[in-house]
Design an enzyme around this catalytic site. Structure first.
Site, PDB file in Angstrom:
ATOM      1  N   ASP A 133     100.052 -87.470  63.568  1.00 20.46           N
ATOM      2  CA  ASP A 133     100.140 -87.975  64.947  1.00 20.46           C
ATOM      3  C   ASP A 133     101.459 -87.548  65.592  1.00 20.46           C
ATOM      4  O   ASP A 133     102.405 -87.139  64.912  1.00 20.46           O
ATOM      5  CB  ASP A 133     100.033 -89.507  64.894  1.00 20.46           C
ATOM      6  CG  ASP A 133      99.512 -90.119  66.180  1.00 20.46           C
ATOM      7  OD1 ASP A 133      99.470 -89.418  67.207  1.00 20.46           O
ATOM      8  OD2 ASP A 133      99.165 -91.318  66.165  1.00 20.46           O
ATOM      9  N   ASP A 149      92.571 -91.092  72.639  1.00 22.27           N
ATOM     10  CA  ASP A 149      92.612 -92.496  72.224  1.00 22.27           C
ATOM     11  C   ASP A 149      91.543 -93.299  72.939  1.00 22.27           C
ATOM     12  O   ASP A 149      91.341 -94.474  72.636  1.00 22.27           O
ATOM     13  CB  ASP A 149      93.989 -93.095  72.543  1.00 22.27           C
ATOM     14  CG  ASP A 149      94.978 -92.795  71.440  1.00 22.27           C
ATOM     15  OD1 ASP A 149      94.564 -92.228  70.418  1.00 22.27           O
ATOM     16  OD2 ASP A 149      96.164 -93.115  71.604  1.00 22.27           O
TER      17      ASP A 149
HETATM   18  C1  DGJ Z   1      97.927 -92.769  68.591  1.00 17.74           C
HETATM   19  C2  DGJ Z   1      96.663 -92.267  67.987  1.00 17.74           C
HETATM   20  O1  DGJ Z   1      95.983 -91.464  68.882  1.00 17.74           O
HETATM   21  C3  DGJ Z   1      95.822 -93.448  67.533  1.00 17.74           C
HETATM   22  O2  DGJ Z   1      94.595 -93.014  67.056  1.00 17.74           O
HETATM   23  C4  DGJ Z   1      96.591 -94.173  66.470  1.00 17.74           C
HETATM   24  O3  DGJ Z   1      96.741 -93.348  65.348  1.00 17.74           O
HETATM   25  C5  DGJ Z   1      97.933 -94.612  67.017  1.00 17.74           C
HETATM   26  N1  DGJ Z   1      98.658 -93.525  67.600  1.00 17.74           N
HETATM   27  C6  DGJ Z   1      98.771 -95.215  65.927  1.00 17.74           C
HETATM   28  O4  DGJ Z   1     100.023 -95.514  66.353  1.00 17.74           O
END
Ligand code: DGJ
Length: 748
Positions: free
Chosen positions: A479, A549
């Site tokens: 990430d 997300d």
């Molecule tokens: C952003 C990601 O896109 C989410 O899926 C998740 O992993 C969060 N960060 C975790 O902090």
């Protein structure tokens, strides 16, 4: 051999069965003139007749000559300052402060196959017959710099890959202020420019606008390709559609700051420029050093946008993605993020994993919150050791327990980031990106590690290595949740600060490469707060990318539809989540959520310990269905049928390579009363094949399905029914149709 050289006229013709790309060396100034790019044309011993010249009031290079004005000549890799006033492909500041260059043709070489790009992600070949590369060698004799322009044409793909490299053969340093990957001059401006635009939670929305005079473009200055724009533009002929007509795609294999633009000059010539964003870029090229640009993948399609997408899908999934996961079935995963956020312990995780296994899920992914004391998003990034309060047996114990359940285990990292409450920060406060004596901005309470520094990469590699080597990890979600601010590296001298952004992304690539080399069995999924770094550069390291997300099925229709312009379905991370949806609060049927998610990597992101028995039954069936058709979703040819950007209905389909099977997804966003008859025309089928459609209990020839279309209305046989008695689908309804050659699904 896909390259013809007319030695006498110094003309170069790259071609395959579909495309031609022609340029030549200009007689007097020895620079390169672009002649043609588009549908395949016959080779001729001379393309002189394609040269366009007009005496115009202009500045000309040579006294007594009124037609060598570079402003009026289509070029290959233009410079600024010697009669061309348009956007240049390169700019170099020399020791005396001058920015004038004069790269003249010296030689060429033809290389079977495609050489690797040093330290950069790139498309590749598996044998030399797959492509041919033409390298044009230019030299500025005053500066003693060689410029190598590289053109690779694939033998059976409508693809030309371009990049450039500068070699300093002098004994002086100089500064590259701009080094684009490609520049193409089109003879007219009868195009629409297409690109993907968005923000966090609403990535990759398709934008279209007709070209007009001046510059229209997109860029990133954020340190990553970003949610805002994808490093891609396409020029679409005005009469081209989703499935017909000429489209030219330009996609940059790069994950950092980029620029992609079309400049229409006053004579309606269109110049496409694409590469590293020159804004703030300044690379010191020392004697004997080489600077290599990223590569641009140019796709020509005469079958509209969808034809372009299919070429990108096939190229990127087979010759950009590498390693064992390229050809392996991608696992159906469950991710605990939306189920627990930071609030979990080992027992909870094992409960979810146990239940998910029971439903048929293949991989459990532990997301953020497992390390340091990370109970919220303001702590612990950089301290990559398990929080024993939550996970008393560590990642090692948890991963073994999950493997014993019969599932694989995956883990989340955010390697580029650091929080101030960590032991890492206490030891190395100077490792964060910050400009001396200035405020340092945070993003999500975190700071960015200076990945331009080798010691930082060494440290993060060894701390990830410790966890990975001690556990049973078969998947990593990498990430990256904020953009770069106050860009500066205390490691770089003042005159090399302009290298920072590029060095940063080279550092990211290096860490990925080291992990991949040591752990080739691990499937990486790249993520940057969703799709903040969904670009071809990332696909070289991580075969799939968390697309957004936003997990709402309706929002995902736009996001996945837009992503599919370039990226193959098996790279588009897509999960079924709970309702009301956490990003928009919308309640959509579980059936529709899965039917959207099927057209991606497919997985779940909800608390399966809290769902009803009937939901469990439905999920079990969805998983069985996906397992049965996974190859068709992931390796079939994808067709977009109805766009979410222009209607209440959305449709797409995937057709197997042998055309014996297809799956159609159809989604109606809002229900309408007393509505019209609905019908969609399918694509890509074999016209003479008789397909049975189990869901409808009917059979149809491919030609009928593609030309007449298929009716989407309920087939009411009970004529006595009144309108108010019939079942209404409600909002966010969907239909999934499986087409199979032959009679398999027909009632007797
Ligand atoms: C952003 C990601 O896109 C989410 O899926 C998740 O992993 C969060 N960060 C975790 O902090």
């Amino acid at each position: 051999m896909n390259i013809e050289v007319n030695k006498l006229n110094k003309e170069f013709h790259l071609f395959n069965e579909h495309i031609s790309y022609v340029f030549r060396v200009l007689e007097k100034c020895n620079q390169l003139e672009h002649l043609y790019y588009g549908k395949k044309i016959n080779h001729r011993n001379s393309f002189n007749h394609l040269i366009e010249r007009e005496v115009r009031p202009a500045c000309n290079m040579f006294e007594g000559d009124h037609t060598t004005s570079l402003e009026h000549i289509k070029q290959e890799y233009p410079s600024f300052g010697t009669t061309d006033y348009r956007y240049p492909a390169h700019t170099i500041t020399q020791a005396n402060g001058s920015k004038i260059t004069n790269f003249q043709y010296e030689d060429y070489r033809i290389i079977p196959g495609k050489p690797k790009l040093n330290g950069l992600p790139a498309t590749y070949v598996e044998n030399k017959e797959e492509a041919t590369t033409l390298e044009i060698i230019l030299i500025d004799t005053l500066l003693k710099i060689r410029l190598i322009l590289s053109y690779t044409i694939y033998t059976h793909r409508n693809v030309i890959c371009r990049s450039a490299r500068f070699i300093n053969e002098s004994n002086k340093s100089l500064f590259i202020n701009n080094a684009l990957s490609a520049s193409v001059d089109f003879p007219d401006n009868e195009f629409e420019m297409i690109h993907l635009s968005g923000a966090w939670a609403r990535e990759t929305h398709i934008e279209k606008k007709k070209l007009s005079r001046g510059i229209q473009g997109i860029y990133s200055t954020r340190g990553s390709s970003s949610h805002i724009h994808n490093p891609f533009i396409a020029l679409k002929r005005l009469d081209a559609t989703e499935h017909t007509g000429d489209v030219f795609g330009f996609s940059l294999v790069y994950s950092g700051n980029f620029l992609a633009q079309a400049e229409v000059d006053t004579y309606d010539v269109t110049r496409v420029s694409i590469g590293i964003n020159p804004f703030l870029f300044k690379w010191k090229l020392k004697p004997n050093e080489t600077f290599q640009t990223p590569e641009c993948i140019m796709v020509y399609s005469e079958e509209g946008l969808n034809g372009m997408s299919q070429t990108y899908h096939e190229l990127y999934s087979k010759r950009l993605v590498r390693g064992i996961w390229r050809d392996k079935s991608r696992p159906i995963l469950i991710n605990n993020w939306e189920a627990t956020y930071f609030d979990f312990n080992e027992e909870k995780i094992l409960d979810i994993a146990y239940q998910a296994k029971e439903l048929g899920v293949e991989l459990f992914v532990l997301d953020d919150g497992w390390f340091g004391q990370r109970n919220s998003d303001n702590s612990s990034l950089g301290d990559w050791f398990a929080d024993k309060k939550k996970l008393p047996n560590g990642i090692n114990g948890l991963s073994k327990n999950i493997e014993e359940l019969g599932m694989s285990f995956g883990l989340w990292f955010e390697p580029e980031m650091i929080c101030k409450d960590t032991s890492l920060f206490t030891k190395h406060p100077d490792w964060i990106i910050a400009t001396p004596h200035r405020n340092t901005s945070h993003g999500r309470n975190q700071f960015v590690l200076d990945f331009s520094r080798p010691e930082v990469i060494d440290y993060i590699f060894s701390s990830m290595d410790k966890i990975i080597s001690n556990s049973k990890i078969s998947y990593i979600k990498w990430d990256m949740n904020r953009y770069i601010t106050e860009a500066y590296s205390i490691n770089l001298p003042a005159d090399q600060q302009g290298e920072f952004y590029h060095r940063y992304i080279l550092g990211v690539y290096e860490l990925y490469e080291r992990l991949i080399q040591k752990y080739p069995h691990i499937l990486f999924e790249s993520c940057a707060g969703g799709g903040g770094r969904f670009d071809p550069g990332m696909l070289f390291y991580s075969p799939q990318v968390w697309t957004s997300d936003n997990t709402d099925a309706v929002e995902r229709l736009k996001i996945q539809y837009g992503s599919s312009l370039i990226y193959p379905l098996n790279s588009i991370g897509s999960h079924v989540s709970s309702v009301p949806n956490h990003q928009v609060g919308r309640i959509t049927p579980l059936e529709t959520r899965a039917r959207v998610s099927f057209f991606g990597t497919f997985g779940y992101e909800l608390d399966v310990t809290k769902i009803s028995d009937s939901e469990k039954k439905e999920i079990r069936e969805q998983i069985l269905f996906f397992k049965k058709y996974r190859q068709l979703f992931h390796n079939g040819d994808f067709y977009r049928l109805l766009s979410p950007f222009s209607s209440n209905e959305v449709s797409w389909m995937s057709v197997s390579k042998d055309k014996k099977q297809a799956i159609v997804g159809y989604y109606k966003i809002l229900a309408k009363p007393n509505d019209k008859y609905y019908r969609i025309k399918l694509k890509g089928l074999n016209p003479d094949t008789l397909y049975s459609i189990k869901e409808k209990g009917t059979m149809h020839y491919g030609d009928e399905l593609m030309n007449v279309g298929i009716s989407l209305n309920e087939n009411y046989t009970n004529r006595a029914l009144e309108y108010w008695q019939k079942e209404k689908p409600g909002d966010f309804s969907s239909i999934l149709l499986v087409l199979t050659e032959g009679k398999d699904y027909l009632p007797n």
